[in-house]
Design a protein around this motif. Structure first.
Motif, short mmCIF file in Angstrom:
data_model
loop_
_atom_site.label_atom_id
_atom_site.label_comp_id
_atom_site.label_asym_id
_atom_site.label_seq_id
_atom_site.Cartn_x
_atom_site.Cartn_y
_atom_site.Cartn_z
N GLY A 1 0.79 -1.22 0.00
CA GLY A 1 0.00 0.00 0.00
C GLY A 1 0.83 1.27 0.00
O GLY A 1 0.36 2.32 0.44
N LEU A 2 2.05 1.20 -0.51
CA LEU A 2 2.94 2.36 -0.50
C LEU A 2 3.37 2.78 -1.90
O LEU A 2 4.40 3.43 -2.07
CB LEU A 2 4.18 2.04 0.34
N TYR A 3 2.58 2.43 -2.91
CA TYR A 3 2.96 2.72 -4.28
C TYR A 3 3.18 4.21 -4.51
O TYR A 3 4.18 4.62 -5.09
CB TYR A 3 1.91 2.19 -5.26
N GLU A 4 2.24 5.04 -4.05
CA GLU A 4 2.35 6.48 -4.26
C GLU A 4 3.61 7.04 -3.60
O GLU A 4 4.33 7.85 -4.19
CB GLU A 4 1.11 7.22 -3.74
N PHE A 5 3.87 6.61 -2.38
CA PHE A 5 5.06 7.07 -1.66
C PHE A 5 6.33 6.66 -2.40
O PHE A 5 7.25 7.47 -2.57
CB PHE A 5 5.06 6.52 -0.23
N ALA A 6 6.39 5.43 -2.87
CA ALA A 6 7.56 4.95 -3.61
C ALA A 6 7.72 5.73 -4.91
O ALA A 6 8.83 6.12 -5.29
CB ALA A 6 7.43 3.46 -3.89
N HIS A 7 6.61 5.99 -5.59
CA HIS A 7 6.67 6.72 -6.85
C HIS A 7 7.21 8.13 -6.65
O HIS A 7 8.06 8.60 -7.41
CB HIS A 7 5.28 6.75 -7.49
N ILE A 8 6.75 8.80 -5.60
CA ILE A 8 7.25 10.15 -5.29
C ILE A 8 8.74 10.09 -4.94
O ILE A 8 9.54 10.88 -5.44
CB ILE A 8 6.46 10.76 -4.12
N THR A 9 9.10 9.16 -4.09
CA THR A 9 10.49 9.05 -3.64
C THR A 9 11.44 8.79 -4.81
O THR A 9 12.50 9.41 -4.90
CB THR A 9 10.62 7.94 -2.59
N LEU A 10 11.06 7.89 -5.70
CA LEU A 10 11.92 7.56 -6.83
C LEU A 10 11.92 8.67 -7.89
O LEU A 10 12.85 8.74 -8.70
CB LEU A 10 11.49 6.23 -7.45
N SER A 11 10.93 9.54 -7.88
CA SER A 11 10.85 10.64 -8.85
C SER A 11 11.38 11.96 -8.30
O SER A 11 11.55 12.92 -9.05
CB SER A 11 9.39 10.84 -9.28
N TRP A 12 11.62 12.04 -7.01
CA TRP A 12 11.95 13.29 -6.33
C TRP A 12 13.12 14.03 -6.98
O TRP A 12 13.05 15.22 -7.27
CB TRP A 12 12.22 13.02 -4.86
N SER A 13 14.20 13.34 -7.25
CA SER A 13 15.39 13.97 -7.83
C SER A 13 15.11 14.55 -9.22
O SER A 13 15.59 15.63 -9.55
CB SER A 13 16.54 12.97 -7.91
N SER A 14 14.33 13.86 -10.01
CA SER A 14 14.01 14.37 -11.35
C SER A 14 13.03 15.54 -11.28
O SER A 14 12.97 16.34 -12.21
CB SER A 14 13.45 13.26 -12.24
N ILE A 15 12.30 15.67 -10.20
CA ILE A 15 11.35 16.77 -10.06
C ILE A 15 12.04 18.02 -9.53
O ILE A 15 11.88 19.10 -10.10
CB ILE A 15 10.18 16.35 -9.14
N VAL A 16 12.80 17.90 -8.47
CA VAL A 16 13.39 19.09 -7.84
C VAL A 16 14.84 19.32 -8.26
O VAL A 16 15.39 20.38 -7.98
CB VAL A 16 13.30 19.04 -6.30
N GLY A 17 15.47 18.36 -8.89
CA GLY A 17 16.87 18.48 -9.28
C GLY A 17 17.77 17.84 -8.24
O GLY A 17 17.40 17.64 -7.08
N LYS A 18 18.97 17.51 -8.67
CA LYS A 18 19.91 16.76 -7.84
C LYS A 18 20.28 17.50 -6.56
O LYS A 18 20.28 16.92 -5.47
CB LYS A 18 21.17 16.44 -8.65
N ILE A 19 20.60 18.79 -6.67
CA ILE A 19 21.06 19.53 -5.49
C ILE A 19 19.95 19.64 -4.44
O ILE A 19 20.18 19.38 -3.26
CB ILE A 19 21.58 20.93 -5.90
N MET A 20 18.75 20.02 -4.87
CA MET A 20 17.65 20.14 -3.91
C MET A 20 17.28 18.77 -3.33
O MET A 20 16.93 18.68 -2.15
CB MET A 20 16.44 20.83 -4.54
N ALA A 21 17.35 17.74 -4.14
CA ALA A 21 17.05 16.39 -3.65
C ALA A 21 18.05 15.96 -2.58
O ALA A 21 17.67 15.30 -1.61
CB ALA A 21 17.04 15.40 -4.80
N GLU A 22 19.31 16.35 -2.76
CA GLU A 22 20.34 16.01 -1.77
C GLU A 22 20.16 16.78 -0.47
O GLU A 22 20.67 16.36 0.57
CB GLU A 22 21.73 16.27 -2.34
N ARG A 23 19.46 17.90 -0.51
CA ARG A 23 19.25 18.74 0.67
C ARG A 23 17.90 18.49 1.33
O ARG A 23 17.46 19.25 2.18
CB ARG A 23 19.34 20.22 0.30
N SER A 24 17.26 17.39 0.95
CA SER A 24 15.92 17.11 1.48
C SER A 24 15.68 15.61 1.54
O SER A 24 16.39 14.83 0.92
CB SER A 24 14.86 17.76 0.59
N SER A 25 14.66 15.24 2.30
CA SER A 25 14.23 13.84 2.33
C SER A 25 12.72 13.80 2.54
O SER A 25 12.16 14.57 3.33
CB SER A 25 14.94 13.06 3.43
N ILE A 26 12.09 12.91 1.81
CA ILE A 26 10.64 12.75 1.92
C ILE A 26 10.36 11.91 3.15
O ILE A 26 10.92 10.82 3.32
CB ILE A 26 10.09 12.10 0.65
#
Length: 92
Positions: free
Chosen positions: A20-45
């Protein structure tokens, strides 16, 4: 190598779907491509709760950067057909 990476992503999606975590996994795996590498490295879902995504940032300066880009980040989610995220809460 590309097939191995693709297989690993598929495995994560399959496990997430069964739990039941498909949406969470999808966001997590897409995060870097959405916000960019630098912002993804400075954050965690942290969690997705009732269409609200909670994101921890590295510090207050980065939190401000994310807050200023919140509308754009939400737009990028929708462009990638991730329509289940309606709001984002950033915190330190």
């Amino acid at each position: 190598m590309k097939n191995l990476c693709s297989s690993a992503y598929q495995l994560v999606y399959d496990i997430a779907r069964r739990n039941g975590l498909y949406e969470f996994a999808h966001i997590t795996l897409s995060w870097s491509s959405i916000v960019g590498k630098i912002m993804a490295e400075r954050s965690s879902i942290v969690k997705l709760d009732h269409s609200t995504l909670f994101v921890k940032t590295a510090n207050h300066a980065w939190m401000q950067e994310f807050v200023l880009n919140k509308d754009h980040i939400l737009q990028l989610f929708h462009e990638k057909d991730i329509n289940f995220v309606k709001d984002i809460v950033f915190f330190v």
